[in-house]
Design a protein around this motif. Structure first.
Motif, PDB file in Angstrom:
ATOM      1  N   LEU A   8     -44.987  80.422  25.199  1.00 31.87           N
ATOM      2  CA  LEU A   8     -45.440  80.456  23.815  1.00 31.87           C
ATOM      3  C   LEU A   8     -44.617  81.467  23.022  1.00 31.87           C
ATOM      4  O   LEU A   8     -44.504  82.633  23.392  1.00 31.87           O
ATOM      5  CB  LEU A   8     -46.921  80.824  23.748  1.00 31.87           C
ATOM      6  N   VAL A  12     -45.117  73.331  24.948  1.00 28.71           N
ATOM      7  CA  VAL A  12     -45.852  74.464  25.529  1.00 28.71           C
ATOM      8  C   VAL A  12     -46.282  74.163  26.961  1.00 28.71           C
ATOM      9  O   VAL A  12     -46.572  75.073  27.734  1.00 28.71           O
ATOM     10  CB  VAL A  12     -47.096  74.829  24.689  1.00 28.71           C
ATOM     11  N   THR A  22     -43.022  74.824  20.872  1.00 28.90           N
ATOM     12  CA  THR A  22     -43.020  76.258  20.544  1.00 28.90           C
ATOM     13  C   THR A  22     -41.612  76.812  20.605  1.00 28.90           C
ATOM     14  O   THR A  22     -40.746  76.291  21.314  1.00 28.90           O
ATOM     15  CB  THR A  22     -43.951  77.039  21.484  1.00 28.90           C
ATOM     16  N   LEU A  53     -45.527  77.585  16.522  1.00 24.55           N
ATOM     17  CA  LEU A  53     -46.011  76.382  17.191  1.00 24.55           C
ATOM     18  C   LEU A  53     -45.819  75.221  16.223  1.00 24.55           C
ATOM     19  O   LEU A  53     -46.108  75.347  15.032  1.00 24.55           O
ATOM     20  CB  LEU A  53     -47.488  76.518  17.556  1.00 24.55           C
TER      21      LEU A  53
END
Length: 399
Positions: free
Chosen positions: A277, A306, A314, A281
């Protein structure tokens, strides 16, 4: 809608009342309007038809804009109808392919035919349901006097196609009561997909299907185009013959805020590797996900998924794309509703957009449990990273 209601609707009195009535939005509005019309001496069939059309026209403006104010609808026909903005794109493809006359087989209330005729195409519009065909004839009346549009009641399979350059086809099963439309298995389509795909091999065809249609059942030599409108994935179109573009087998058309952008490829594109992450996003448009072009968007954003089989991307690059919504990550929070509620209260968050992918969560039920109050706003993204359920607090980025 039955024939009695149709007969009542296609009268001067009914048309005058539809144009004169105020909006009918609530149950109370309906009761009040029905009582007033019945007290004025209007019969029950006419009142039912008029009030129903006023309500349907209000809903139809989202799809047809100002055209809705002179159209007639059934509930099922409106639900199934293509948005006018999308139909205009379809019409443009027919024109670019040199088509002059198209057969709209399964025309419904005539929404696609309306767009085709508006842009100068000749149209043969056919529907197997007599009431629906009658409404299509009314909706297409401005183009019928000049001979541009011919509306018929009949089955697609029995329609003569002499002088037709290309086909527009919407195979579906509609209930006999004209109240609902549902997508079914291939064997339940009407006309059958076996017949439809055979026709598509013989004549250039655009075939509208549900966006979740089984990809394995689609012809390998056709162009398949998924379409999203203002964040909702609305349809899949299979294009064949001269209507399919050279070298294109997958396409994602995204219409948002009046603009149109498209991503195309010769096949499904390769996904990027999973990433930890990062600062941002990204949620690709549904059409991009359905077309399996997420990898191209990931590379545009310098991002990666992700988690395996999760379509959230991400990365740390401050980039945006017309093919994805972007969120700036604040932090990760507990997924336990009680702890999450405490953490959101501590951050004074009262307005919360809740998104999810890859986890079994009911956002509406979760919102009730959180009992939000506060002056700040944010987005909560619930997903799976590896084997762990994760709650990501983020802010939507506008491009």
């Amino acid at each position: 809608m039955d024939h009695a209601e149709l007969d009542a609707l296609l009268t001067r009195d009914a048309m005058r009342l539809i144009d004169e009535l105020d909006p009918v939005e609530t149950t109370s509005d309906v009761a009040r309007t029905v009582s007033r019309l019945r007290a004025a001496g209007h019969g029950p069939d006419l009142v039912s038809a008029v009030v129903g059309q006023v309500r349907l026209r209000q809903r139809a403006r989202a799809k047809f804009g100002e055209f809705a104010d002179r159209m007639l609808f059934t509930r099922a026909g409106l639900e199934q109808a293509t948005r006018m903005a999308v139909s205009a794109h379809h019409a443009g493809r027919f024109i670019d392919a040199g088509v002059t006359r198209v057969a709209d087989l399964g025309c419904g209330i005539g929404g696609d035919s309306l767009a085709f005729a508006s842009l100068g195409l000749g149209v043969l519009a056919v529907d197997a349901d007599e009431v629906t065909a009658a409404l299509a004839a009314y909706n297409l009346a401005p183009f019928r006097d000049g001979g541009r549009v011919d509306v018929r009641h009949g089955r697609a399979e029995e329609t003569g196609l002499e002088g037709i350059d290309a086909i527009w086809l919407d195979p579906a099963r509609r209930t006999s009561g004209h109240t609902e439309t549902r997508r079914l298995s291939a064997d339940d389509y009407s006309p059958s997909l076996t017949w439809a795909f055979d026709l598509a091999r013989r004549l250039p065809t655009g075939m509208k299907l549900g966006p979740a249609h089984d990809r394995d059942a689609l012809p390998a030599d056709a162009e398949t185009q998924w379409i999203s409108v203002d964040g909702s994935t609305v349809e899949l179109v299979v294009w064949t013959g001269a209507l399919a573009r050279d070298g294109v087998r997958r396409a994602a058309l995204v219409l948002r805020d009046g603009s149109a952008r498209e991503l195309t490829a010769s096949a499904d594109t390769e996904d990027e590797p999973v990433r930890a992450l990062g600062a941002y996003l990204h949620e690709p448009e549904g059409a991009v996900i359905r077309a399996r072009l997420v990898g191209d968007v990931a590379r545009e954003l310098d991002a990666g998924p992700v988690s395996e089989r999760i379509a959230y991307l991400t990365g740390d690059a401050a980039r945006t794309s017309v093919f994805a919504s972007t969120f700036r990550v604040r932090e990760t929070l507990s997924t336990d509703p009680k702890r999450l509620a405490r953490e959101l209260r501590a951050r004074d968050i009262g307005t919360l957009e809740i998104k999810k992918r890859g986890v079994d969560v009911d956002p509406a039920a979760l919102r009730r449990r959180l009992k939000l109050s506060g002056s700040e706003s944010a987005t909560l993204i619930l997903t799976r990273i590896g084997d762990k359920r994760t709650a990501i607090l983020a802010d939507r980025v506008t491009s």
